[in-house]
Design an enzyme around this catalytic site. Structure first.
Site, mmCIF file in Angstrom:
data_model
loop_
_atom_site.group_PDB
_atom_site.id
_atom_site.type_symbol
_atom_site.label_atom_id
_atom_site.label_comp_id
_atom_site.label_asym_id
_atom_site.label_seq_id
_atom_site.Cartn_x
_atom_site.Cartn_y
_atom_site.Cartn_z
ATOM 1 N N THR A 134 0.816 -1.212 0.000
ATOM 2 C CA THR A 134 0.000 0.000 0.000
ATOM 3 C C THR A 134 0.852 1.265 0.000
ATOM 4 O O THR A 134 1.984 1.256 0.504
ATOM 5 C CB THR A 134 -0.894 -0.007 1.262
ATOM 6 O OG1 THR A 134 -1.519 1.259 1.405
ATOM 7 C CG2 THR A 134 -0.089 -0.269 2.529
ATOM 8 N N ASP A 135 0.280 2.348 -0.503
ATOM 9 C CA ASP A 135 0.978 3.638 -0.444
ATOM 10 C C ASP A 135 1.023 4.192 0.988
ATOM 11 O O ASP A 135 1.768 5.132 1.270
ATOM 12 C CB ASP A 135 0.321 4.658 -1.387
ATOM 13 C CG ASP A 135 -1.143 4.951 -1.076
ATOM 14 O OD1 ASP A 135 -1.722 4.309 -0.166
ATOM 15 O OD2 ASP A 135 -1.725 5.828 -1.746
ATOM 16 N N GLU A 136 0.213 3.609 1.896
ATOM 17 C CA GLU A 136 0.167 4.144 3.262
ATOM 18 C C GLU A 136 1.491 3.974 3.996
ATOM 19 O O GLU A 136 1.722 4.623 5.019
ATOM 20 C CB GLU A 136 -0.968 3.488 4.058
ATOM 21 C CG GLU A 136 -2.315 3.742 3.432
ATOM 22 C CD GLU A 136 -3.479 3.552 4.378
ATOM 23 O OE1 GLU A 136 -3.265 3.411 5.588
ATOM 24 O OE2 GLU A 136 -4.618 3.553 3.890
ATOM 25 N N TYR A 159 -2.069 -0.474 10.916
ATOM 26 C CA TYR A 159 -2.172 -1.143 9.616
ATOM 27 C C TYR A 159 -0.961 -0.834 8.745
ATOM 28 O O TYR A 159 -0.288 -1.745 8.245
ATOM 29 C CB TYR A 159 -3.460 -0.709 8.893
ATOM 30 C CG TYR A 159 -3.448 -1.033 7.407
ATOM 31 C CD1 TYR A 159 -3.520 -2.347 6.961
ATOM 32 C CD2 TYR A 159 -3.341 -0.019 6.448
ATOM 33 C CE1 TYR A 159 -3.488 -2.652 5.604
ATOM 34 C CE2 TYR A 159 -3.306 -0.310 5.094
ATOM 35 C CZ TYR A 159 -3.382 -1.630 4.681
ATOM 36 O OH TYR A 159 -3.336 -1.926 3.328
ATOM 37 N N LYS A 163 2.107 -3.266 7.325
ATOM 38 C CA LYS A 163 2.419 -3.447 5.894
ATOM 39 C C LYS A 163 3.864 -3.021 5.616
ATOM 40 O O LYS A 163 4.567 -3.660 4.824
ATOM 41 C CB LYS A 163 1.443 -2.645 5.022
ATOM 42 C CG LYS A 163 0.010 -3.123 5.035
ATOM 43 C CD LYS A 163 -0.204 -4.524 4.466
ATOM 44 C CE LYS A 163 -0.030 -4.601 2.974
ATOM 45 N NZ LYS A 163 -0.417 -5.935 2.437
#
Ligand code: NAD
Ligand code: DAU
Length: 364
Positions: A134-136, A159, A163
């Site tokens: 993810t870009d997060e 989260y 990741k």
């Protein structure tokens, strides 16, 4: 013939990916390993269940002996790893499952791949391990700028931290052992089969039914929206042509403030769905509610690398994608109802004759 292990294939993106992969890669076997948490829905794949190239295995990616057995029995040469706890709000309320599945689960798969491919040499060369991320992991942007593949990691939620940790493990297995890995870091997806706890499907489902539309804070947070099929085609492009050990950012070039997204959904539904009982436009359902703790302000992806190296770019505009998505939700009220009342979990019993173990709370 590729023997592809898809993890988390009963979720939102995984199920869309399996359908696309069966279309685009005729010579493949797909083994879908999914634990069927609250987010896993076998009905997402009901239309391809009878395809002889597809097999479902119910199980946990943290279960080392099961994962090892799948690698051996199905002669796995390709992994596309989707399985994860994926909802930021749930990670704030209960981070343990995120650490377990996202970190330990990824580690378990990496170890199984290393032993099968590099130690026991169980499948022919040209193996690939794609980790879907993810870009997060990059944190939050201000008004300007974009995430590139060299942006420093700065995760802010349990989260995104889990990741980020899994991404580091994947890169470590490439550099240390030479495991043939690649990572994709993608922005916010939307489209069919999206569990209605995430913003867009929640808003569509609530707006159809005249329920409140909760917007965190002042609704000014920005996400870069990508239609799910475009994400799936980006993963296929990386699988076919990506360079080992590399990361590819994937984004929609489609930044929107949350308020704008919600107003767009309201306006489309006002013209495509039956009117509200009180006759008011659906924008009247919008409610500004308490903000998410540590709410990242803005995400935006620079997808130049995947565009220049692999020729991938998004094919569906937000305007088109959001209309298609709303049409899908209007055309599939039984899917939405089943997810909201929990009856989707009975499908497993009807197919496999067993009850599912107790599920975590369904909050759609
Ligand atoms: P999802 O929550 O819809 O689906 C997750 C799937 O994984 C479910 O089928 C669930 O049953 C399964 N699963 C969970 N824990 C498992 C375990 N321990 N063992 C086996 N299966 C397990 O998620 P999604 O939105 O489809 O996201 C898929 C992947 O893509 C995730 O890794 C996520 O981080 C990543 N991603 C998502 C987005 C997005 O916008 N949704 C964007 C970028 C990256
Ligand atoms: O950027 C990629 C990520 O996108 C993925 O890695 C995650 O798995 C996926 O869930 C998604 O994370 P977000 O937190 O951005 O998605 P969510 O749909 O939960 O929220 C989108 C935005 O909408 C965010 O700014 C929070 C806001 N929001 C969300 C919900 C559920 C609201 O304002 N109201 C809501 O009810």
């Amino acid at each position: 013939m590729k023997n592809i292990l898809i993890t988390g294939g009963c979720g939102f993106i995984g199920s869309n990916f399996i359908r696309l992969a069966l279309q685009k890669i005729p010579a493949c076997n797909i083994i879908n390993l999914d634990k069927l948490t609250y987010a896993g829905n076998l009905q997402n794949l009901a239309d391809i269940e009878s395809d002889g190239r597809y097999k479902f295995v119910k199980g946990d990616v943290c279960n080392s002996s099961l994962v090892t057995k799948v690698f051996a029995e199905d002669c796995i040469d390709t992994v596309v790893h989707f399985a994860a706890e994926s909802h930021v709000d749930r990670s704030i309320e209960g981070p343990a499952a995120f650490v377990q599945t996202n970190i330990i689960g990824t580690f378990t798969l990496l170890e199984a791949a290393r032993k099968a491919w590099l130690v026991n040499k169980q499948s022919p060369p040209n193996q690939r391990f794609i980790h879907v991320s993810t870009d997060e992991v990059y944190g939050s942007l201000g008004e300007t700028g974009y995430f590139t593949e060299t942006t420093s990691y700065d995760p802010r939620s349990p989260y995104s931290a889990s990741k980020a940790s899994s991404d580091h493990l994947v890169n470590a297995y490439y550099h240390t052992y030479g495991l043939p890995t690649m990572i994709t870091n993608c922005s916010n997806n939307y489209g069919p089969y999206h569990f209605p706890e995430k913003l867009i499907p929640l808003i569509i489902s609530n707006a159809i039914n005249g329920r409140d539309l909760p917007l965190y804070g002042d609704g000014s947070n920005v996400r870069d929206w990508l239609y799910v099929i475009d994400h799936c085609s980006a993963i296929l492009a990386v699988l076919e042509g990506g360079r080992l050990g590399e990361t590819y950012n994937v984004g929609g070039n489609s930044e929107k403030r949350n308020l704008e997204v919600v107003e767009t959904v309201c306006d489309i539904l006002d013209t495509t769905a039956p009117p509200l009982a009180n006759g008011l436009p659906r924008r009247s359902l919008i409610r500004f509610v308490k903000d998410r703790p540590g709410h990242d302000q803005r995400y935006a992806i620079d997808a130049a690398k995947i565009r220049n190296e692999l020729g991938w770019s998004p094919s569906v505009s937000f305007e088109d994608g959001i209309r298609r998505t709303i049409e899908w939700y209007l055309a599939n009220p039984d899917w939405v109802q089943g997810v909201c009342d929990g009856s989707y979990q009975n499908y497993y019993k009807s197919m496999y004759g067993e009850r599912l173990p107790a599920q975590s709370e369904v909050r759609a």
